[in-house]
Write a protein that holds these residues in place. Structure first.
Motif, PDB file in Angstrom:
ATOM      1  N   THR A  30     -42.186 105.033  98.228  1.00  0.00           N
ATOM      2  CA  THR A  30     -41.343 105.627  99.270  1.00  0.00           C
ATOM      3  C   THR A  30     -41.951 106.874  99.914  1.00  0.00           C
ATOM      4  N   PHE A  31     -42.665 107.687  99.153  1.00  0.00           N
ATOM      5  CA  PHE A  31     -43.262 108.903  99.703  1.00  0.00           C
ATOM      6  C   PHE A  31     -44.610 108.611 100.368  1.00  0.00           C
ATOM      7  N   THR A  32     -45.328 107.617  99.862  1.00  0.00           N
ATOM      8  CA  THR A  32     -46.639 107.245 100.425  1.00  0.00           C
ATOM      9  C   THR A  32     -46.657 105.727 100.650  1.00  0.00           C
ATOM     10  N   PRO A  33     -45.855 105.236 101.591  1.00  0.00           N
ATOM     11  CA  PRO A  33     -45.633 103.794 101.736  1.00  0.00           C
ATOM     12  C   PRO A  33     -46.862 102.977 102.136  1.00  0.00           C
ATOM     13  N   GLU A  34     -47.893 103.584 102.636  1.00  0.00           N
ATOM     14  CA  GLU A  34     -49.090 102.843 103.039  1.00  0.00           C
ATOM     15  C   GLU A  34     -50.138 102.770 101.921  1.00  0.00           C
ATOM     16  N   THR A  35     -49.949 103.510 100.849  1.00  0.00           N
ATOM     17  CA  THR A  35     -50.977 103.638  99.809  1.00  0.00           C
ATOM     18  C   THR A  35     -51.129 102.393  98.946  1.00  0.00           C
ATOM     19  N   PHE A  36     -50.032 101.769  98.568  1.00  0.00           N
ATOM     20  CA  PHE A  36     -50.081 100.669  97.607  1.00  0.00           C
ATOM     21  C   PHE A  36     -49.689  99.345  98.261  1.00  0.00           C
ATOM     22  N   ALA A  37     -50.318  98.276  97.799  1.00  0.00           N
ATOM     23  CA  ALA A  37     -50.012  96.936  98.314  1.00  0.00           C
ATOM     24  C   ALA A  37     -48.658  96.456  97.814  1.00  0.00           C
ATOM     25  N   CYS A  38     -48.259  96.918  96.634  1.00  0.00           N
ATOM     26  CA  CYS A  38     -46.970  96.552  96.051  1.00  0.00           C
ATOM     27  C   CYS A  38     -46.716  97.459  94.854  1.00  0.00           C
ATOM     28  N   GLY A  39     -45.513  97.366  94.300  1.00  0.00           N
ATOM     29  CA  GLY A  39     -45.169  98.181  93.145  1.00  0.00           C
ATOM     30  C   GLY A  39     -44.284  97.438  92.169  1.00  0.00           C
ATOM     31  N   VAL A  40     -44.383  97.845  90.899  1.00  0.00           N
ATOM     32  CA  VAL A  40     -43.538  97.284  89.836  1.00  0.00           C
ATOM     33  C   VAL A  40     -42.898  98.465  89.102  1.00  0.00           C
ATOM     34  N   ASP A  41     -41.586  98.576  89.247  1.00  0.00           N
ATOM     35  CA  ASP A  41     -40.808  99.647  88.619  1.00  0.00           C
ATOM     36  C   ASP A  41     -40.012  99.058  87.464  1.00  0.00           C
ATOM     37  N   PHE A  90     -35.617 108.363 100.428  1.00  0.00           N
ATOM     38  CA  PHE A  90     -36.654 107.892 101.347  1.00  0.00           C
ATOM     39  C   PHE A  90     -36.876 106.385 101.258  1.00  0.00           C
ATOM     40  N   ALA A  91     -35.895 105.667 100.746  1.00  0.00           N
ATOM     41  CA  ALA A  91     -36.045 104.220 100.538  1.00  0.00           C
ATOM     42  C   ALA A  91     -36.419 103.488 101.816  1.00  0.00           C
ATOM     43  N   GLU A  92     -35.903 103.942 102.954  1.00  0.00           N
ATOM     44  CA  GLU A  92     -36.183 103.245 104.212  1.00  0.00           C
ATOM     45  C   GLU A  92     -37.642 103.351 104.634  1.00  0.00           C
ATOM     46  N   ARG A  93     -38.393 104.270 104.057  1.00  0.00           N
ATOM     47  CA  ARG A  93     -39.822 104.401 104.377  1.00  0.00           C
ATOM     48  C   ARG A  93     -40.664 103.292 103.746  1.00  0.00           C
ATOM     49  N   SER A  94     -40.164 102.757 102.637  1.00  0.00           N
ATOM     50  CA  SER A  94     -40.913 101.735 101.903  1.00  0.00           C
ATOM     51  C   SER A  94     -41.149 100.522 102.787  1.00  0.00           C
ATOM     52  N   LYS A  95     -42.344  99.945 102.681  1.00  0.00           N
ATOM     53  CA  LYS A  95     -42.691  98.798 103.517  1.00  0.00           C
ATOM     54  C   LYS A  95     -43.204  97.620 102.701  1.00  0.00           C
ATOM     55  N   LYS A  96     -43.792  97.898 101.571  1.00  0.00           N
ATOM     56  CA  LYS A  96     -44.484  96.878 100.795  1.00  0.00           C
ATOM     57  C   LYS A  96     -43.561  96.311  99.717  1.00  0.00           C
ATOM     58  N   PRO A  97     -43.888  95.116  99.205  1.00  0.00           N
ATOM     59  CA  PRO A  97     -43.041  94.469  98.194  1.00  0.00           C
ATOM     60  C   PRO A  97     -42.907  95.311  96.916  1.00  0.00           C
ATOM     61  N   LEU A  98     -41.699  95.297  96.387  1.00  0.00           N
ATOM     62  CA  LEU A  98     -41.382  96.039  95.172  1.00  0.00           C
ATOM     63  C   LEU A  98     -40.635  95.125  94.214  1.00  0.00           C
ATOM     64  N   LEU A  99     -41.050  95.146  92.960  1.00  0.00           N
ATOM     65  CA  LEU A  99     -40.359  94.447  91.874  1.00  0.00           C
ATOM     66  C   LEU A  99     -39.700  95.503  91.005  1.00  0.00           C
ATOM     67  N   ILE A 100     -38.402  95.340  90.758  1.00  0.00           N
ATOM     68  CA  ILE A 100     -37.661  96.276  89.915  1.00  0.00           C
ATOM     69  C   ILE A 100     -37.108  95.523  88.718  1.00  0.00           C
ATOM     70  N   GLY A 101     -37.399  96.017  87.524  1.00  0.00           N
ATOM     71  CA  GLY A 101     -36.850  95.480  86.287  1.00  0.00           C
ATOM     72  C   GLY A 101     -35.918  96.500  85.666  1.00  0.00           C
ATOM     73  N   GLN A 102     -34.735  96.049  85.260  1.00  0.00           N
ATOM     74  CA  GLN A 102     -33.723  96.962  84.737  1.00  0.00           C
ATOM     75  C   GLN A 102     -32.937  96.289  83.634  1.00  0.00           C
ATOM     76  N   GLY A 103     -32.531  97.066  82.643  1.00  0.00           N
ATOM     77  CA  GLY A 103     -31.624  96.593  81.609  1.00  0.00           C
ATOM     78  C   GLY A 103     -30.203  96.981  81.970  1.00  0.00           C
ATOM     79  N   ALA A 104     -29.287  96.047  81.903  1.00  0.00           N
ATOM     80  CA  ALA A 104     -27.897  96.298  82.294  1.00  0.00           C
ATOM     81  C   ALA A 104     -27.229  97.351  81.414  1.00  0.00           C
ATOM     82  N   ASN A 105     -27.670  97.486  80.181  1.00  0.00           N
ATOM     83  CA  ASN A 105     -27.031  98.427  79.257  1.00  0.00           C
ATOM     84  C   ASN A 105     -27.958  99.551  78.826  1.00  0.00           C
ATOM     85  N   ASP A 106     -28.911  99.891  79.657  1.00  0.00           N
ATOM     86  CA  ASP A 106     -29.829 100.989  79.339  1.00  0.00           C
ATOM     87  C   ASP A 106     -29.009 102.278  79.224  1.00  0.00           C
TER      88      ASP A 106
END
Length: 171
Positions: A30-41, A90-106
């Motif tokens: 989100t802060f550097t949207p052109e830097t990475f081809a994609c992200g995994v959070d 800054f979510a609207e700045r993001s341009k590249k594909p993002l994968l988000i993994g989350q636990g429902a009860n974290d």
């Protein structure tokens, strides 16, 4: 540049991490949207204000230290500081594909952290894939969940970076 020297193709670099590394992934996307081809959070906080508000009771003795180190969510000035460092802002700045993994009860990084950034990105038609596991604990501690997420991440990275094989015909 790097591709010619056998290091990396600058257009094929991903950012990936869990917990604080997940936050760093979201910041990178989100802060550097052109830097990475994609992200995994993986269980990364997207909003430092809601993260601080959701501190579990058993962390209460550490809250003053966290307010000093991260920011004080109980004051207007502190909330502004936290918002200025929150990927959700800054979510609207993001341009590249993002994968988000989350636990429902974290217990620490609540599902709402993932839900809110996924929603913000979907509203702007930004490519995001969301994998939610109905489990307890931080990260993907159960082997079936870990293996499942790794398979999804591998497919996601292959789709966005290529399969990693050299094009000369050698592996």
């Amino acid at each position: 540049m790097g591709g010619k020297r056998g290091i990396a193709d600058k257009d094929k670099v991903a950012i990936m991490g869990g917990s604080y590394g997940g936050y760093a992934t979201l910041v990178g996307m989100t802060f550097t949207p052109e830097t990475f081809a994609c992200g995994v959070d993986i269980v990364g906080p997207s909003n430092l204000v809601t993260l601080m508000k959701s501190i579990p009771p058993y962390w209460e003795p550490e809250i003053e230290n966290l307010k000093k180190r991260v920011g004080d969510h109980t004051t207007e000035e502190g909330r502004k500081l936290l918002e200025s460092r929150s990927p959700l802002t800054f979510a609207e700045r993001s341009k590249k594909p993002l994968l988000i993994g989350q636990g429902a009860n974290d217990p620490r990084v609540k599902q709402a952290e993932a839900d809110q950034i996924v929603s913000a990105m979907q509203r702007k038609n930004i490519p995001v894939t969301y994998v939610l596991f109905p489990m307890k604990g931080t990260g993907f501690q159960r082997p079936p969940n870990s293996m499942a997420f790794n398979a999804v991440a591998e497919a996601f990275l292959a789709a966005n970076l290529g399969d990693g094989r050299r094009r000369s015909g050698r592996m």
